[in-house]
Design a protein around this motif. Structure first.
Motif, PDB file in Angstrom:
ATOM      1  N   ARG A 150       0.828  -1.203   0.000  1.00  0.00           N
ATOM      2  CA  ARG A 150       0.000   0.000   0.000  1.00  0.00           C
ATOM      3  C   ARG A 150       0.865   1.256   0.000  1.00  0.00           C
ATOM      4  O   ARG A 150       0.523   2.251  -0.652  1.00  0.00           O
ATOM      5  CB  ARG A 150      -0.923   0.009   1.216  1.00  0.00           C
ATOM      6  N   ASP A 151       1.998   1.233   0.709  1.00  0.00           N
ATOM      7  CA  ASP A 151       2.872   2.406   0.748  1.00  0.00           C
ATOM      8  C   ASP A 151       3.483   2.673  -0.619  1.00  0.00           C
ATOM      9  O   ASP A 151       3.578   3.824  -1.064  1.00  0.00           O
ATOM     10  CB  ASP A 151       3.971   2.213   1.796  1.00  0.00           C
ATOM     11  N   LEU A 152       3.912   1.616  -1.290  1.00  0.00           N
ATOM     12  CA  LEU A 152       4.465   1.783  -2.635  1.00  0.00           C
ATOM     13  C   LEU A 152       3.383   2.225  -3.613  1.00  0.00           C
ATOM     14  O   LEU A 152       3.645   3.043  -4.505  1.00  0.00           O
ATOM     15  CB  LEU A 152       5.102   0.480  -3.106  1.00  0.00           C
ATOM     16  N   ALA A 153       2.156   1.695  -3.443  1.00  0.00           N
ATOM     17  CA  ALA A 153       1.051   2.112  -4.305  1.00  0.00           C
ATOM     18  C   ALA A 153       0.754   3.593  -4.116  1.00  0.00           C
ATOM     19  O   ALA A 153       0.460   4.315  -5.074  1.00  0.00           O
ATOM     20  CB  ALA A 153      -0.191   1.275  -4.000  1.00  0.00           C
ATOM     21  N   GLU A 154       0.848   4.047  -2.875  1.00  0.00           N
ATOM     22  CA  GLU A 154       0.635   5.469  -2.607  1.00  0.00           C
ATOM     23  C   GLU A 154       1.763   6.306  -3.196  1.00  0.00           C
ATOM     24  O   GLU A 154       1.529   7.399  -3.718  1.00  0.00           O
ATOM     25  CB  GLU A 154       0.532   5.702  -1.104  1.00  0.00           C
ATOM     26  N   LEU A 155       2.980   5.798  -3.130  1.00  0.00           N
ATOM     27  CA  LEU A 155       4.128   6.516  -3.674  1.00  0.00           C
ATOM     28  C   LEU A 155       3.961   6.766  -5.170  1.00  0.00           C
ATOM     29  O   LEU A 155       4.218   7.874  -5.661  1.00  0.00           O
ATOM     30  CB  LEU A 155       5.416   5.722  -3.419  1.00  0.00           C
ATOM     31  N   VAL A 156       3.539   5.750  -5.898  1.00  0.00           N
ATOM     32  CA  VAL A 156       3.458   5.868  -7.363  1.00  0.00           C
ATOM     33  C   VAL A 156       2.063   6.270  -7.841  1.00  0.00           C
ATOM     34  O   VAL A 156       1.818   6.340  -9.038  1.00  0.00           O
ATOM     35  CB  VAL A 156       3.877   4.545  -8.053  1.00  0.00           C
ATOM     36  N   ARG A 157       1.152   6.560  -6.898  1.00  0.00           N
ATOM     37  CA  ARG A 157      -0.228   6.939  -7.236  1.00  0.00           C
ATOM     38  C   ARG A 157      -0.848   5.868  -8.140  1.00  0.00           C
ATOM     39  O   ARG A 157      -1.319   6.143  -9.251  1.00  0.00           O
ATOM     40  CB  ARG A 157      -0.304   8.290  -7.941  1.00  0.00           C
ATOM     41  N   PRO A 192       8.248  11.445   3.748  1.00  0.00           N
ATOM     42  CA  PRO A 192       8.415  12.166   5.010  1.00  0.00           C
ATOM     43  C   PRO A 192       7.858  11.428   6.221  1.00  0.00           C
ATOM     44  O   PRO A 192       8.336  11.620   7.346  1.00  0.00           O
ATOM     45  CB  PRO A 192       7.675  13.487   4.777  1.00  0.00           C
ATOM     46  N   SER A 193       6.871  10.561   6.004  1.00  0.00           N
ATOM     47  CA  SER A 193       6.318   9.795   7.123  1.00  0.00           C
ATOM     48  C   SER A 193       7.225   8.641   7.527  1.00  0.00           C
ATOM     49  O   SER A 193       6.999   8.003   8.557  1.00  0.00           O
ATOM     50  CB  SER A 193       4.940   9.247   6.756  1.00  0.00           C
ATOM     51  N   GLY A 194       8.247   8.348   6.718  1.00  0.00           N
ATOM     52  CA  GLY A 194       9.179   7.274   7.027  1.00  0.00           C
ATOM     53  C   GLY A 194       8.745   5.914   6.537  1.00  0.00           C
ATOM     54  O   GLY A 194       9.452   4.928   6.739  1.00  0.00           O
ATOM     55  N   ARG A 195       7.621   5.846   5.841  1.00  0.00           N
ATOM     56  CA  ARG A 195       7.143   4.538   5.368  1.00  0.00           C
ATOM     57  C   ARG A 195       7.915   4.044   4.152  1.00  0.00           C
ATOM     58  O   ARG A 195       8.001   2.837   3.909  1.00  0.00           O
ATOM     59  CB  ARG A 195       5.646   4.628   5.053  1.00  0.00           C
ATOM     60  N   VAL A 196       8.453   4.974   3.354  1.00  0.00           N
ATOM     61  CA  VAL A 196       9.283   4.620   2.194  1.00  0.00           C
ATOM     62  C   VAL A 196      10.555   5.450   2.270  1.00  0.00           C
ATOM     63  O   VAL A 196      10.497   6.683   2.206  1.00  0.00           O
ATOM     64  CB  VAL A 196       8.556   4.899   0.865  1.00  0.00           C
ATOM     65  N   PRO A 197      11.727   4.834   2.404  1.00  0.00           N
ATOM     66  CA  PRO A 197      12.980   5.598   2.438  1.00  0.00           C
ATOM     67  C   PRO A 197      13.214   6.331   1.121  1.00  0.00           C
ATOM     68  O   PRO A 197      12.866   5.828   0.039  1.00  0.00           O
ATOM     69  CB  PRO A 197      14.048   4.529   2.665  1.00  0.00           C
ATOM     70  N   ALA A 198      13.822   7.499   1.209  1.00  0.00           N
ATOM     71  CA  ALA A 198      14.084   8.290   0.009  1.00  0.00           C
ATOM     72  C   ALA A 198      14.905   7.523  -1.031  1.00  0.00           C
ATOM     73  O   ALA A 198      14.595   7.590  -2.228  1.00  0.00           O
ATOM     74  CB  ALA A 198      14.767   9.601   0.388  1.00  0.00           C
ATOM     75  N   PRO A 199      15.971   6.791  -0.642  1.00  0.00           N
ATOM     76  CA  PRO A 199      16.725   6.045  -1.657  1.00  0.00           C
ATOM     77  C   PRO A 199      15.876   4.989  -2.367  1.00  0.00           C
ATOM     78  O   PRO A 199      16.092   4.711  -3.551  1.00  0.00           O
ATOM     79  CB  PRO A 199      17.857   5.386  -0.852  1.00  0.00           C
ATOM     80  N   VAL A 200      14.933   4.398  -1.655  1.00  0.00           N
ATOM     81  CA  VAL A 200      14.048   3.411  -2.276  1.00  0.00           C
ATOM     82  C   VAL A 200      13.173   4.088  -3.326  1.00  0.00           C
ATOM     83  O   VAL A 200      12.954   3.547  -4.419  1.00  0.00           O
ATOM     84  CB  VAL A 200      13.183   2.712  -1.217  1.00  0.00           C
ATOM     85  N   ALA A 201      12.670   5.273  -3.010  1.00  0.00           N
ATOM     86  CA  ALA A 201      11.843   6.003  -3.973  1.00  0.00           C
ATOM     87  C   ALA A 201      12.635   6.341  -5.227  1.00  0.00           C
ATOM     88  O   ALA A 201      12.143   6.163  -6.351  1.00  0.00           O
ATOM     89  CB  ALA A 201      11.304   7.274  -3.325  1.00  0.00           C
ATOM     90  N   LEU A 202      13.862   6.831  -5.054  1.00  0.00           N
ATOM     91  CA  LEU A 202      14.698   7.157  -6.205  1.00  0.00           C
ATOM     92  C   LEU A 202      15.030   5.912  -7.010  1.00  0.00           C
ATOM     93  O   LEU A 202      14.977   5.914  -8.250  1.00  0.00           O
ATOM     94  CB  LEU A 202      15.976   7.864  -5.758  1.00  0.00           C
TER      95      LEU A 202
END
Length: 319
Positions: free
Chosen positions: A32-39, A101-111
């Motif tokens: 769900r966190d990754l789904a939220e990240l990528v909309r 920013p909530s810490g659910r997905v680390p910034a390096p993971v998003a990049l």
């Protein structure tokens, strides 16, 4: 892809520690966190670009068209992940509930997600149609990255975002038939330009003139679609015209109605709803354009995807 509008925000403040605090110790990532990240739900708005471009170019859907549509979805998701990575410090102030920013997905993971999905997107495009697809896919990917990393907070931001959607439509056109898909690409780009401009007021709220202007633009897009796909267009039959009418009615009821509400109440919450509706409104617009090009069968999956996308958007925000 950043092929859907996201707010430009304001110039980044000084880095906030909480924006990257989760990067040191990666949390247990949830789907769900990754789904939220990528909309994730907003990806339903993407395949229609390729289908509309293919229809405008007189191209029947096939496996290569399907691969291009998946390529486009991957690039969209890459753009959304890159958007949140680029805005991580700003989101820590304005939207601390977002995944980074909530810490659910680390910034390096998003990049890393953005890089990986971009590579997959380009690989699929190359496998689908080789050099022809890459002549559009590479500029498209460059435009997506350019928007997220440079143009988003600048005056040119909405125009750059519109260009990504226009290129996405051209990705579906047949080699040598790109020119015939230009009106469709311009229509989709015009809608995107309006919604992206409105998205800049998601956090602060808008002056009444802004949603009023975007509502007028939505009306112009609908009128242009009706004229371009009207009875005089060669090759369109009664069923095609019915598809155009149904698509435009759904487009107006979704994007137009939400923007009309924002005219009377330009508060942040209402503007955000109008932006989300504008993103989802691309689906019936694409269906109308596809049906108007004489490919009503290709428009049917888009019509079927629209209620599903709306339902999923209630669980994961498309903005």
């Amino acid at each position: 892809m950043g092929v859907g509008p996201v707010p430009a925000g304001v110039p980044h403040p000084a880095p906030v520690a909480s924006a990257s605090a989760g990067a040191a110790t990666p949390p247990d990532l949830r789907l769900r966190d990754l789904a939220e990240l990528v909309r994730a739900p907003a990806a339903f708005t993407v395949p229609g670009d390729v289908l509309a471009g293919a229809a405008a170019a007189g191209r029947r859907p096939d496996l290569s068209t399907a691969a291009l549509a998946v390529s486009s979805v991957c690039l969209y998701w890459a753009g959304m992940a890159l958007n949140d990575w680029a805005d991580r410090d700003l989101d820590a102030v304005e939207r601390p509930e977002r995944p980074i920013p909530s810490g659910r997905v680390p910034a390096p993971v998003a990049l890393g997600t953005a890089v990986a999905l971009t590579a997959v997107s380009l690989g699929l495009a190359a496998a689908a149609e080789g050099r022809r697809a890459m002549t559009v896919a590479v500029p498209l990917a460059a435009t997506v990255w350019g928007y997220d990393l440079w143009a988003k907070s600048r005056p040119a931001g909405p125009a750059v975002m519109a260009a990504t959607r226009g290129l996405d439509v051209l990705l579906g056109a047949r080699a040598g038939r790109t020119r015939s898909a230009l009106p469709t690409a311009a229509t989709v780009a015009g809608h995107t330009l309006a919604v992206t401009a409105l998205s800049r007021a998601e956090v602060t709220g808008a002056q009444p003139w802004l949603p009023r202007t975007t509502l007028a633009a939505t009306g112009a897009v609908a009128a242009a679609t009706a004229l371009h796909t009207g009875p005089a267009r060669r090759g369109t039959g009664r069923l095609d015209r019915l598809g155009v009418a149904a698509g435009l009615l759904a487009y107006g009821a979704t994007a137009g109605r939400a923007q009309a509400h924002a005219v009377t109440d330009p508060s942040p919450g209402t503007v955000r709803k109008a932006v989300g509706a504008g993103i989802l409104g691309l689906i019936p617009l694409q269906a109308a354009l596809t049906a108007g090009a004489g490919a009503v069968r290709s428009a049917l999956p888009l019509a079927a995807a629209f209620p599903l996308a709306r339902a999923l958007s209630r669980r994961v925000s498309p903005t």
